[in-house]
Motif scaffolding. Structure first.
Motif, PDB file in Angstrom:
ATOM      1  N   VAL A 159       0.814  -1.213   0.000  1.00 55.34           N
ATOM      2  CA  VAL A 159       0.000   0.000   0.000  1.00 55.34           C
ATOM      3  C   VAL A 159       0.853   1.271   0.000  1.00 55.34           C
ATOM      4  N   GLU A 160       1.988   1.227   0.638  1.00 55.62           N
ATOM      5  CA  GLU A 160       2.878   2.391   0.672  1.00 55.62           C
ATOM      6  C   GLU A 160       3.975   2.184  -0.362  1.00 55.62           C
ATOM      7  N   ARG A 161       3.987   3.065  -1.380  1.00 53.69           N
ATOM      8  CA  ARG A 161       4.918   2.905  -2.495  1.00 53.69           C
ATOM      9  C   ARG A 161       5.609   4.225  -2.804  1.00 53.69           C
ATOM     10  N   PRO A 162       6.843   4.166  -3.279  1.00 53.58           N
ATOM     11  CA  PRO A 162       7.573   5.390  -3.571  1.00 53.58           C
ATOM     12  C   PRO A 162       7.039   6.173  -4.767  1.00 53.58           C
ATOM     13  N   GLU A 163       6.153   5.570  -5.539  1.00 50.29           N
ATOM     14  CA  GLU A 163       5.618   6.285  -6.693  1.00 50.29           C
ATOM     15  C   GLU A 163       4.894   7.564  -6.304  1.00 50.29           C
ATOM     16  N   TRP A 164       4.449   7.650  -5.041  1.00 48.56           N
ATOM     17  CA  TRP A 164       3.731   8.863  -4.644  1.00 48.56           C
ATOM     18  C   TRP A 164       4.631  10.086  -4.701  1.00 48.56           C
ATOM     19  N   ILE A 165       5.949   9.922  -4.452  1.00 44.66           N
ATOM     20  CA  ILE A 165       6.813  11.100  -4.531  1.00 44.66           C
ATOM     21  C   ILE A 165       7.004  11.537  -5.973  1.00 44.66           C
ATOM     22  N   MET A 166       7.018  10.579  -6.900  1.00 44.03           N
ATOM     23  CA  MET A 166       7.101  10.937  -8.315  1.00 44.03           C
ATOM     24  C   MET A 166       5.807  11.608  -8.765  1.00 44.03           C
ATOM     25  N   ALA A 167       4.672  11.083  -8.315  1.00 45.66           N
ATOM     26  CA  ALA A 167       3.378  11.674  -8.681  1.00 45.66           C
ATOM     27  C   ALA A 167       3.278  13.108  -8.164  1.00 45.66           C
ATOM     28  N   LEU A 168       3.745  13.328  -6.947  1.00 41.71           N
ATOM     29  CA  LEU A 168       3.728  14.681  -6.382  1.00 41.71           C
ATOM     30  C   LEU A 168       4.630  15.611  -7.190  1.00 41.71           C
TER      31      LEU A 168
END
Length: 150
Positions: free
Chosen positions: A12-21
């Motif tokens: 559920v917690e993935r590093p892609e969120w920093i790229m999306a941000l």
């Protein structure tokens, strides 16, 4: 920092969120209004929110025990040393030190007057861990550590 991710399964917690941000900031042109700060790994003496024993335990995450022997983690291999929901791989210590260092670099930039305020996009996030325990996908508590440093 995105090298810290779960290679084997969905998490559920993935590093892609920093790229999306980052991409969202770019698409809305807000990125042009931000000052980028070069980040580096935190100096150990600035990890004020954690015990030496815990710091060593995070550094040891690049290894695993096999029949009593200590063996380096392979590329793409995950372990769950702390909890089932807090995974690590061979890059986790480096990413955790880099994320914690990014927060310190931003604090230094504010105090020096280089910037007026800051926002950190770091991974692993680091707001759930405790002084001697990783928790909620986080290793170093970047928020508590930054507050003590400031």
């Amino acid at each position: 920092m995105i090298l810290h991710w779960n290679h084997k399964e969905f998490h559920v917690e993935r590093p892609e969120w920093i790229m999306a941000l980052y991409f969202q900031l770019t698409e809305t042109w807000l990125i042009e209004k931000l000052t980028k700060i070069e980040v580096k790994e935190i100096a150990e003496e600035n990890l004020l929110a954690h015990s030496k024993l815990f710091i060593n335990k995070v550094n040891d995450l690049v290894n695993k025990r096999v029949k009593g022997d200590i063996v380096p983690l392979e590329k793409g291999e995950n372990t769950h040393t702390f909890t089932q929901d807090t995974y690590e791989n061979k890059w986790t210590p480096y990413c955790a030190w880099l994320a914690a260092g990014g927060v310190i670099e931003v604090i230094d930039a504010v105090y020096s007057g280089f910037i007026q305020n800051g926002f950190c996009i770091v991974w692993p996030p680091g707001h759930h861990s405790h002084g001697s325990m990783a928790s909620g996908f986080c290793f170093f508590n970047n928020v508590a550590n930054g507050a003590k440093y400031a």
